[in-house]
Design an enzyme around this catalytic site. Structure first.
Site, PDB file in Angstrom:
ATOM      1  CG  LEU A  60      -6.050  -7.080  20.652  1.00  0.00           C
ATOM      2  CD1 LEU A  60      -4.846  -7.370  21.532  1.00  0.00           C
ATOM      3  CD2 LEU A  60      -6.327  -5.580  20.643  1.00  0.00           C
ATOM      4  CG  HIS A 101      -2.043  -1.015   1.099  1.00  0.00           C
ATOM      5  ND1 HIS A 101      -2.811  -1.391   2.178  1.00  0.00           N
ATOM      6  CD2 HIS A 101      -2.486  -1.757   0.051  1.00  0.00           C
ATOM      7  CE1 HIS A 101      -3.678  -2.309   1.786  1.00  0.00           C
ATOM      8  NE2 HIS A 101      -3.502  -2.557   0.508  1.00  0.00           N
ATOM      9  CB  ALA A 124       1.559  -7.685  17.600  1.00  0.00           C
ATOM     10  N   GLY A 179      -1.959  -8.762  12.805  1.00  0.00           N
ATOM     11  CA  GLY A 179      -2.425  -7.402  13.085  1.00  0.00           C
ATOM     12  C   GLY A 179      -3.238  -6.767  11.988  1.00  0.00           C
ATOM     13  CB  THR A 180      -4.432  -7.239   8.899  1.00  0.00           C
ATOM     14  OG1 THR A 180      -5.281  -6.587   7.944  1.00  0.00           O
ATOM     15  CG2 THR A 180      -4.378  -8.722   8.599  1.00  0.00           C
TER      16      THR A 180
HETATM   17  C1  BV8 Z   1      -7.896  -2.485  -5.417  1.00  0.00           C
HETATM   18  C2  BV8 Z   1      -3.230   3.191   2.422  1.00  0.00           C
HETATM   19  C3  BV8 Z   1      -8.013  -3.279  -7.681  1.00  0.00           C
HETATM   20  C4  BV8 Z   1      -3.783   4.481   2.819  1.00  0.00           C
HETATM   21  C5  BV8 Z   1      -5.038   1.623   2.442  1.00  0.00           C
HETATM   22  C6  BV8 Z   1     -12.527  -7.111  -3.678  1.00  0.00           C
HETATM   23  C7  BV8 Z   1     -11.369  -7.315  -4.438  1.00  0.00           C
HETATM   24  C8  BV8 Z   1     -10.534  -6.250  -4.742  1.00  0.00           C
HETATM   25  C9  BV8 Z   1     -10.855  -4.968  -4.298  1.00  0.00           C
HETATM   26  C10 BV8 Z   1     -11.996  -4.756  -3.555  1.00  0.00           C
HETATM   27  C11 BV8 Z   1     -12.828  -5.813  -3.244  1.00  0.00           C
HETATM   28  N1  BV8 Z   1     -13.863  -5.341  -2.514  1.00  0.00           N
HETATM   29  C12 BV8 Z   1     -13.700  -3.998  -2.337  1.00  0.00           C
HETATM   30  C13 BV8 Z   1     -12.580  -3.605  -2.984  1.00  0.00           C
HETATM   31  C14 BV8 Z   1     -12.090  -2.229  -3.053  1.00  0.00           C
HETATM   32  C15 BV8 Z   1     -11.186  -1.854  -1.874  1.00  0.00           C
HETATM   33  C16 BV8 Z   1     -11.582  -2.479  -0.557  1.00  0.00           C
HETATM   34  O1  BV8 Z   1     -11.035  -3.487  -0.143  1.00  0.00           O
HETATM   35  N2  BV8 Z   1     -12.535  -1.855   0.128  1.00  0.00           N
HETATM   36  C17 BV8 Z   1     -12.928  -2.355   1.433  1.00  0.00           C
HETATM   37  C18 BV8 Z   1     -13.200  -1.171   2.366  1.00  0.00           C
HETATM   38  C19 BV8 Z   1     -14.157  -3.231   1.260  1.00  0.00           C
HETATM   39  N3  BV8 Z   1      -9.816  -2.188  -2.172  1.00  0.00           N
HETATM   40  C20 BV8 Z   1      -9.067  -1.328  -2.899  1.00  0.00           C
HETATM   41  O2  BV8 Z   1      -9.509  -0.303  -3.373  1.00  0.00           O
HETATM   42  C21 BV8 Z   1      -7.624  -1.714  -3.140  1.00  0.00           C
HETATM   43  N4  BV8 Z   1      -7.325  -1.626  -4.547  1.00  0.00           N
HETATM   44  O3  BV8 Z   1      -8.727  -3.281  -5.076  1.00  0.00           O
HETATM   45  O4  BV8 Z   1      -7.450  -2.359  -6.743  1.00  0.00           O
HETATM   46  C22 BV8 Z   1      -7.364  -4.617  -7.544  1.00  0.00           C
HETATM   47  C23 BV8 Z   1      -8.140  -5.737  -7.253  1.00  0.00           C
HETATM   48  C24 BV8 Z   1      -7.544  -6.977  -7.125  1.00  0.00           C
HETATM   49  C25 BV8 Z   1      -6.176  -7.111  -7.284  1.00  0.00           C
HETATM   50  C26 BV8 Z   1      -5.420  -5.979  -7.555  1.00  0.00           C
HETATM   51  C27 BV8 Z   1      -6.015  -4.734  -7.661  1.00  0.00           C
HETATM   52  C28 BV8 Z   1      -6.672  -0.744  -2.474  1.00  0.00           C
HETATM   53  C29 BV8 Z   1      -6.808  -0.807  -0.980  1.00  0.00           C
HETATM   54  C30 BV8 Z   1      -5.703   0.020  -0.327  1.00  0.00           C
HETATM   55  C31 BV8 Z   1      -6.317   1.179   0.427  1.00  0.00           C
HETATM   56  N5  BV8 Z   1      -5.267   1.843   1.181  1.00  0.00           N
HETATM   57  N6  BV8 Z   1      -4.021   2.202   3.073  1.00  0.00           N
HETATM   58  C32 BV8 Z   1      -3.322   4.840   4.203  1.00  0.00           C
HETATM   59  O5  BV8 Z   1      -2.728   3.992   4.899  1.00  0.00           O
HETATM   60  O6  BV8 Z   1      -3.585   5.956   4.566  1.00  0.00           O
HETATM   61  S1  BV8 Z   1      -5.997   0.537   3.282  1.00  0.00           S
HETATM   62  C33 BV8 Z   1      -5.748   0.657   4.949  1.00  0.00           C
HETATM   63  O7  BV8 Z   1      -6.525  -0.431   5.528  1.00  0.00           O
HETATM   64  C34 BV8 Z   1      -4.332   0.404   5.398  1.00  0.00           C
HETATM   65  O8  BV8 Z   1      -3.440   0.059   4.370  1.00  0.00           O
HETATM   66  C35 BV8 Z   1      -4.475  -0.777   6.296  1.00  0.00           C
HETATM   67  O9  BV8 Z   1      -3.343  -1.529   6.296  1.00  0.00           O
HETATM   68  C36 BV8 Z   1      -5.614  -1.470   5.650  1.00  0.00           C
HETATM   69  C37 BV8 Z   1      -6.223  -2.592   6.419  1.00  0.00           C
HETATM   70  O10 BV8 Z   1      -6.410  -2.164   7.734  1.00  0.00           O
HETATM   71  P1  BV8 Z   1      -5.603  -2.955   8.874  1.00  0.00           P
HETATM   72  O11 BV8 Z   1      -4.145  -2.831   8.611  1.00  0.00           O
HETATM   73  O12 BV8 Z   1      -6.161  -4.316   8.973  1.00  0.00           O
HETATM   74  O13 BV8 Z   1      -5.941  -2.089  10.136  1.00  0.00           O
HETATM   75  P2  BV8 Z   1      -7.307  -2.144  10.954  1.00  0.00           P
HETATM   76  O14 BV8 Z   1      -7.337  -0.966  11.861  1.00  0.00           O
HETATM   77  O15 BV8 Z   1      -8.440  -2.374   9.994  1.00  0.00           O
HETATM   78  O16 BV8 Z   1      -7.189  -3.476  11.824  1.00  0.00           O
HETATM   79  C38 BV8 Z   1      -6.171  -3.538  12.818  1.00  0.00           C
HETATM   80  C39 BV8 Z   1      -6.194  -4.960  13.340  1.00  0.00           C
HETATM   81  O17 BV8 Z   1      -5.132  -5.082  14.293  1.00  0.00           O
HETATM   82  C40 BV8 Z   1      -7.487  -5.317  14.053  1.00  0.00           C
HETATM   83  O18 BV8 Z   1      -7.878  -6.620  13.677  1.00  0.00           O
HETATM   84  C41 BV8 Z   1      -7.100  -5.274  15.544  1.00  0.00           C
HETATM   85  O19 BV8 Z   1      -7.801  -6.258  16.294  1.00  0.00           O
HETATM   86  C42 BV8 Z   1      -5.644  -5.640  15.476  1.00  0.00           C
HETATM   87  N7  BV8 Z   1      -4.841  -5.079  16.574  1.00  0.00           N
HETATM   88  C43 BV8 Z   1      -4.995  -3.886  17.191  1.00  0.00           C
HETATM   89  N8  BV8 Z   1      -4.033  -3.746  18.142  1.00  0.00           N
HETATM   90  C44 BV8 Z   1      -3.273  -4.869  18.107  1.00  0.00           C
HETATM   91  C45 BV8 Z   1      -3.772  -5.720  17.099  1.00  0.00           C
HETATM   92  N9  BV8 Z   1      -3.236  -6.919  16.830  1.00  0.00           N
HETATM   93  C46 BV8 Z   1      -2.161  -7.295  17.566  1.00  0.00           C
HETATM   94  N10 BV8 Z   1      -1.624  -6.542  18.550  1.00  0.00           N
HETATM   95  C47 BV8 Z   1      -2.146  -5.331  18.847  1.00  0.00           C
HETATM   96  N11 BV8 Z   1      -1.605  -4.590  19.838  1.00  0.00           N
END
Ligand code: BV8
Length: 232
Positions: free
Chosen positions: A206, A113, A223, A179-180
């Protein structure tokens, strides 16, 4: 890790949470202060470039005050030792745009990303290391035009090096997700790809993620505790 040669590790915001970097979807997480549509999409950038540049300037500055935690350090150790120990491959695919894996000493890190500490010139398409703000529209170091944006993959944009990631998944004996939340694709689909390709799958988080049903093994907890335990 008996008869495991090739590992793919996917990391998300949760691995950096204990370093003090906001995750996205836990309460008070990043997106709640901003609507995703406003700051992490090309449309949002076109609509209000200053809002987006300020959002990323704040985060780029913030990550430079953070340190890797024991989870990053354990993965860096594994990365350094793995191929000597087993002759196999290890690849860390991170959704994170911070540089904590690298600062912990990991070498094979793939930022699917993008990265906060790079700027992407929309005029000459080059990427440069960039630590300062972009809000003042600085000139691109390559072409001199004030056309720099964060080198971060927004929603609707193609993640980086997908071929390389799918190639590594095809070779993987083990896929580990750390962590995702499993909320964002295509990263959230890697566990299913790995499983269909015959790899073992392990979730370290988590709490159970949205994709937890696809993992054959799981350990839950912070983590900084469960990743070093797993690596040892
Ligand atoms: C794309 C950069 C075409 C910005 C980010 C199906 C197939 C393909 C695409 C889609 C699809 N359905 C929908 C889509 C479109 C979309 C998408 O997924 N939408 C979602 C909302 C439904 N995807 C896209 O647009 C992607 N591009 O699809 O292009 C394509 C298709 C196929 C193949 C190639 C190309 C582009 C997505 C990228 C968006 N950019 N980030 C920025 O960072 O500012 S996404 C953003 O969310 C971050 O990158 C982040 O990494 C990502 C996921 O979030 P997480 O990292 O998981 O963080 P989150 O807070 O959600 O969760 C944290 C976790 O940690 C939790 O589970 C928590 O319990 C845990 N945790 C917390 N504390 C701890 C812990 N674990 C351990 N220890 C701790 N202490």
């Amino acid at each position: 890790m008996e008869n495991i040669r090739n590992i793919v590790i996917l990391t998300g915001a949760g691995i950096s949470a204990e370093s003090g970097i906001d995750t996205f979807r836990s309460e008070g997480g990043l997106w709640e202060q901003h609507r995703v549509e406003d700051v992490a999409t090309p449309e949002g950038f076109a609509r209000d470039p200053d809002l987006v540049l300020r959002f990323y300037d704040m985060r780029r500055e913030s990550i430079q005050t953070k340190q890797p935690n024991p989870a990053h350090e354990a993965l860096a150790r594994l990365d350094r030792e793995w191929s000597d120990r087993t002759g196999g491959n290890l690849l860390i695919v991170t959704q994170n745009v911070d540089d904590l894996h690298e600062r912990a000493g990991a070498n094979r890190v793939l930022h699917m990303h993008g990265q906060h500490l790079n700027a992407w010139c929309t005029m000459c398409d080059t990427r440069s290391t960039w630590r300062g703000p972009l809000i003042d529209r600085p000139a691109c170091p390559e072409c001199g035009v004030a056309a720099l944006r964060p080198d971060v993959v927004w929603f609707g944009e193609m993640p980086y090096r997908m071929d390389e990631i799918y190639g590594a998944l095809r070779q993987a004996d083990l896929f580990v997700s750390i962590g995702t939340s499993g909320a964002v694709y295509p990263a959230a689909g890697f566990v299913q790809d790995a499983r269909e390709l015959g790899a073992r799958t392990l979730e370290l988080n988590l709490e159970p993620s949205q994709g937890s049903r696809w993992f054959t093994e799981a350990r839950y907890g912070p983590a900084s505790h469960i990743v070093p335990q797993w690596v040892e």
